[in-house]
Write an enzyme that holds these catalytic residues in place. Structure first.
Site, PDB file in Angstrom:
ATOM      1  N   ASP A  90       0.735  -1.059  -0.017  1.00 13.69           N
ATOM      2  CA  ASP A  90       0.171  -0.114  -0.101  1.00 13.69           C
ATOM      3  C   ASP A  90       0.889   1.238   0.022  1.00 13.69           C
ATOM      4  OD1 ASP A  90      -1.974   1.618   0.300  1.00 13.69           O
ATOM      5  OD2 ASP A  90      -2.260   1.349   2.547  1.00 13.69           O
ATOM      6  N   ASP A 281      -2.134   5.653  -5.502  1.00 14.13           N
ATOM      7  CA  ASP A 281      -2.610   4.617  -4.375  1.00 14.13           C
ATOM      8  C   ASP A 281      -2.846   3.312  -4.784  1.00 14.13           C
ATOM      9  OD1 ASP A 281      -3.141   3.448  -1.853  1.00 14.13           O
ATOM     10  OD2 ASP A 281      -5.015   4.748  -1.554  1.00 14.13           O
TER      11      ASP A 281
END
Length: 394
Positions: A90, A281
């Site tokens: 992430d 992201d």
């Protein structure tokens, strides 16, 4: 001859400091809950939890730490010998945590079916003992910190990083129970990390374990397929096998997330040139932005909001509609309709965009997997900039 030998030796060292990690594509939590008829209940519980948090916490962009749409996961190991975990890699967070062997929660224990770290079985584990708590929009992960070797992958050539500090969770939020992942491996900057814990990739850079202080993400387009190879993370180099030449670099406006300026966004007859702070992201399968802008973009492509799915649904999974265009720096990046079709079920598809309001802090837009599939992302940690390159889709 001696010069040639030295050059070959240096080349070998350089190559040994570039490591690739294969990703797998899984079914997102949203899709699981929709199939089970539990999505609306989940959303209601999530909103109730968020409303109960302090006004300070509520000001942060909750969507960034909401993993209900995450679909690309990777395998790492921790310890010696390595204990395997499936995690979200992430770029929207900066801490590594996995469930500890002591993780509990009674009959509804969210850790029950997760892989758990057993420190007693690792010869390289070092006790830290400090407590940690990482809050999400739907709960938290909490426990204590430890230190051990983290490997970015499970094969012999995986990037191995000794002395990484990571969270050993003794309890995790209930929403993780139905998720395929064991934990989270944050790849953002240390300044974003809870308790200022150094992220594993930053540790790799500091220990000079990678050739360059950057990594490249290439994601494959797999439609509604599950449990299939989904892309590659390349640590220490630009991926020239799966990515074309770099189109441009954009300086980061904040070295916390990978945050930069987006000048405009458009689709069909809808265009907005307000300009926003955005992030790249890898932890979400959608493009997320301000409600008023998203509603107009969705309308421009013929998508209609459906509360049951929490998404803007398309008329069919083979619908044709205008491309999405975003302007960053001096370049315009076009995301084709193929990458903006988000399969929800076997027969229903949504426009790969949802609404969120970032609040007083953080980014206004989250550029997730549709953008990353269309353009390889080069997360240049050392130069604090983002690079974009055409993806060589198979």
């Amino acid at each position: 001859m001696r010069t040639v030998i030295v050059l070959l030796a240096l080349l070998g060292i350089a190559l040994s400091q570039v490591h690739q990690m294969r990703m797998n594509k899984k079914e997102s939590l949203r899709k699981v809950l929709i199939r089970e008829g539990l999505w609306e209940k989940y959303v209601a519980q999530k909103e109730e939890l968020r409303a109960s948090r302090t006004s300070f916490d509520a000001g942060f962009p909750q969507k960034v730490s909401d993993y209900s749409d995450a679909e690309y996961v990777g395998n790492i190991t921790i310890g010696t010998p390595g204990q395997a975990f499936e995690v979200i890699l992430d770029t929207g967070s900066a801490n590594l945590w996995v469930p500890d062997s002591t993780c509990s929660g009674g009959a509804t224990n969210p850790c029950a079916k997760k892989h758990k770290f057993q420190s007693s079985k690792s010869s390289t584990w070092v006790k830290n003992g400090k407590a940690f708590t990482i809050s999400y929009g739907t709960g938290s992960a909490k426990g204590f910190l430890g230190q051990d070797t983290v490997r970015f992958g499970t094969d012999a050539g995986a990037l191995a990083v000794p002395k990484c500090t990571f969270g050993q969770a003794t309890s995790i939020a209930a929403f993780f129970k139905n998720d395929v992942i064991d934990g989270i491996l944050g790849l953002a900057f240390q300044s974003l990390a809870v308790d200022n814990v150094k992220p594993p990739f930053i540790e790799a850079i500091d220990q000079k374990l990678v050739s360059q202080p950057l990594f490249t993400v290439w994601l494959e387009h797999e439609g509604n397929k599950q449990n299939v190879p989904g892309g590659i993370y390349t640590y220490g180099a630009i991926d020239t096998t799966n990515c074309g030449a770099v189109i441009a670099y954009e300086p980061l406006t904040s070295a916390t997330y990978y945050e930069f300026k987006m000048k405009s966004i458009s689709a069909g007859t809808s265009s907005n040139t307000k300009g926003w702070q955005v992030i790249s992201d890898t932890g979400t399968s959608l493009m997320s932005g301000p409600t008023d802008v998203v509603e107009k973009l969705a309308a421009a492509v013929g998508a209609k909001y459906d509360k049951a799915y929490g998404l803007y649904m398309l008329s069919s999974c083979t619908a044709t509609f205008p491309d999405l265009k975003i302007e960053i720096g001096a370049k315009t990046y076009t995301i084709g309709s193929k990458n903006m079709i988000f399969p929800v079920t076997a027969t229903k598809c949504a426009y790969a965009m949802d609404a969120f309001n970032g609040g007083a802090f953080g980014p206004a837009w989250i550029l997730g997997d549709p953008f990353i599939r269309q353009y390889c992302q080069i997360y240049d940690v050392g130069n604090k900039r983002m690079g974009f390159a055409d993806s060589k889709q198979k």
